[in-house]
Design a protein around this motif. Structure first.
Motif, PDB file in Angstrom:
ATOM      1  N   SER A  54       6.847  -2.229   2.769  1.00 49.20           N
ATOM      2  CA  SER A  54       5.406  -2.112   2.996  1.00 49.20           C
ATOM      3  C   SER A  54       4.579  -2.788   1.906  1.00 49.20           C
ATOM      4  CB  SER A  54       5.006  -0.626   3.081  1.00 49.20           C
ATOM      5  OG  SER A  54       5.667   0.008   4.157  1.00 49.20           O
ATOM      6  N   GLU A  56       3.036  -5.948  -0.193  1.00 49.64           N
ATOM      7  CA  GLU A  56       2.671  -7.346   0.024  1.00 49.64           C
ATOM      8  C   GLU A  56       2.068  -7.909  -1.258  1.00 49.64           C
ATOM      9  OE1 GLU A  56      -0.039  -7.682   3.237  1.00 49.64           O
ATOM     10  OE2 GLU A  56       1.389  -6.942   4.764  1.00 49.64           O
ATOM     11  N   ARG A  58      -0.694 -10.175  -2.954  1.00 52.10           N
ATOM     12  CA  ARG A  58      -2.005 -10.776  -2.720  1.00 52.10           C
ATOM     13  C   ARG A  58      -2.568 -11.250  -4.051  1.00 52.10           C
ATOM     14  NH1 ARG A  58      -5.363  -7.047   1.635  1.00 52.10           N
ATOM     15  NH2 ARG A  58      -3.936  -7.368   3.411  1.00 52.10           N
ATOM     16  N   VAL A  63       0.039  -5.091  -3.025  1.00 45.02           N
ATOM     17  CA  VAL A  63      -0.755  -4.201  -2.194  1.00 45.02           C
ATOM     18  C   VAL A  63       0.192  -3.426  -1.276  1.00 45.02           C
ATOM     19  CG1 VAL A  63      -2.593  -4.057  -0.468  1.00 45.02           C
ATOM     20  CG2 VAL A  63      -2.712  -5.784  -2.264  1.00 45.02           C
ATOM     21  N   ARG A  65       0.789  -1.613   2.143  1.00 47.77           N
ATOM     22  CA  ARG A  65       0.326  -1.518   3.527  1.00 47.77           C
ATOM     23  C   ARG A  65       1.366  -0.698   4.281  1.00 47.77           C
ATOM     24  NH1 ARG A  65      -3.701  -4.979   5.000  1.00 47.77           N
ATOM     25  NH2 ARG A  65      -3.021  -4.889   7.181  1.00 47.77           N
ATOM     26  N   ASP A  67       3.818   0.955   6.662  1.00 51.21           N
ATOM     27  CA  ASP A  67       4.241   0.681   8.033  1.00 51.21           C
ATOM     28  C   ASP A  67       4.657   1.976   8.719  1.00 51.21           C
ATOM     29  OD1 ASP A  67       6.665   1.298   6.907  1.00 51.21           O
ATOM     30  OD2 ASP A  67       7.509  -0.727   7.059  1.00 51.21           O
TER      31      ASP A  67
END
Length: 445
Positions: A54, A56, A58, A63, A65, A67
């Motif tokens: 999950s 990522e 950036r 970060v 995110r 799932d």
């Protein structure tokens, strides 16, 4: 109905394979018991994997995110904390990281997959370091809190980890190595089995080699040898009895023959002399069998043509007196076979006597010698039914209970032919009757 036999190799291999699996399961259960709560605690590996999937990148930051796999862990159960860092130095801290691990998180990029297990409270100190390769480089993750691993999951994970690394190779090696080891260990059994197949009951003193088989099977081989010895003793006793009986019969037969010949001619005298001749023939055949059992004559090249002519000339008066005609076909040149002339002469004579007794007192008795080392004697009598052609070689067997034959002649012929390594069979004669065919081993040229 006999039960199907089972392969010892496969049975042992399967049982050892099952035993290895059972031992492995017991070991895993012992490991799980030793690390199960409240003794120690584990962070569920699925939590770490779900967090790593999950994350990522950036810009200069990581970060989260969540799932579908991570949300249940975040929304239900104890709070989760983690620290993540990738090889580019991007970091993300989530939740209440224990004070004792904050300094350790600074060196997270230098740590590989490992675990810290808390014993009892506070279980929040339980830690898992997870590493994972991503498209943007290697990710290092320190995770704590959340749902701890229960006994069932621990058993499953340990079984999965040890199963294909230890259990599967061990079972495969067992299935391959055990049959091979058994095959090598039982090689002597195959040797002894061949010895048993080659045993000729007429050869006394033959024994199996007990030293060739494993120690556990030696008592069986010794018991078999003892059975052979007892069987040999029984045959020896039978042979002695037959020989003694035949010898003892000779004197009374000679006396009876002398007294019967002094009787006035008539049907009674003829019948008695015929019965006495039958008894005398039986005694001689018993002696022939006994001598054949003791005989160890060397087989030498014998001319089958000259032997057939010689025996045919000797029995011709008997054949003609019994009402038959006699004919012979043989090659002009010698046909040499490996044999003992005296024994083969007895075989010829007994086949002639069999034809004289059973061919009905009429027709032609035909002798034929072939280039292949075989001789045939054919009559024009009633013949022998196919279902009885093997039985006629059994001692004292008669096609008809009222037959005047002794029931030993054909058995004696079969024994002689077998000792010569040949074969005897019965066929139908072309014009009716029986044809006895004897095939012998041709002499080397």
């Amino acid at each position: 109905m006999a039960k199907a036999s089972h392969s010892l190799r496969m049975r042992l291999a399967l049982r050892l394979g099952v035993l290895h699996v059972v031992i492995l399961v017991v070991v895993i259960a012992a490991i799980v018991w030793s690390i199960s709560p409240p003794r120690t605690s584990f962070v569920d590996a699925k939590i770490a994997e779900a967090i790593a999937d999950s994350l990522e990148a950036r810009g200069d930051a990581l970060v989260l995110r969540p799932d579908a796999d991570l949300r249940p862990f975040l929304e239900h159960g104890p709070p989760i904390w983690f620290v993540a860092v990738d090889e580019h130095g991007r970091r993300l801290s989530y939740g209440a990281v224990p004070e004792v691990y904050r300094s350790l998180s600074q060196s997270l990029r230098d740590l590989e997959a490992s675990e810290i297990h808390a014993s009892g409270s506070p279980e929040r100190l339980t830690l898992r370091i997870h590493t994972q390769d991503t498209d943007d480089g290697r990710l290092h993750l320190m995770v704590g809190g959340g749902r701890l691993l229960n006994v069932t999951n621990a058993f499953y994970l340990i079984t999965l980890w040890l199963g294909w690394r230890i259990g599967l190779p061990l079972v495969l090696v067992t299935m391959i190595a055990v049959p091979w080891i058994i095959h090598r260990s039982m090689a002597g059994v195959a040797k002894v089995a061949k010895q048993a197949e080659a045993i000729d009951i007429r050869e006394r003193g033959v024994r199996l080699e007990d030293a060739a088989v494993p120690r556990e099977l030696q008592p069986l081989v010794r018991a078999f040898n003892e059975a052979l010895e007892r069987l040999g003793e029984g045959y020896e006793a039978r042979d002695r009895f037959l020989a003694d009986a035949a010898h003892e019969l000779r004197a009374p037969i000679a006396i009876l023959e002398t007294r019967l010949e002094s009787l006035p001619p008539g049907d009674t005298r003829t019948r008695l002399l015929t019965d006495l001749a039958r008894l005398s023939n039986l005694a001689e055949q018993l002696l022939d069998l006994q001598r054949l059992g003791k005989q160890a004559a060397e087989l030498i090249p014998v001319d089958l043509v000259s032997l057939a002519r010689e025996v045919s000339a000797d029995v011709a008066p008997l054949v003609l007196d019994a009402g038959y005609e006699l004919a012979m076909d043989a090659p002009e040149r010698p046909v040499r076979v490996m044999g003992d002339r005296l024994s083969l002469s007895r075989a010829f004579t007994n086949l002639f006597q069999n034809a004289i007794v059973h061919a009905g007192g009429r027709g032609l008795i035909h002798v034929r010698v072939t280039e292949e080392g075989a001789f045939q004697i054919t009559d024009e009598g009633p013949g022998i039914p196919p279902e009885q052609r093997e039985q006629v070689f059994t001692p004292f067997y008669r096609l008809k209970p009222s037959s005047v034959g002794t029931g030993l002649g054909l058995h004696l012929v079969q024994e002689i032919v077998a000792r010569h390594g040949g074969h005897i069979g019965v066929l139908d004669a072309p014009g009716g009757g029986a044809r006895f065919v004897v095939q012998l081993r041709p002499a080397p040229r």
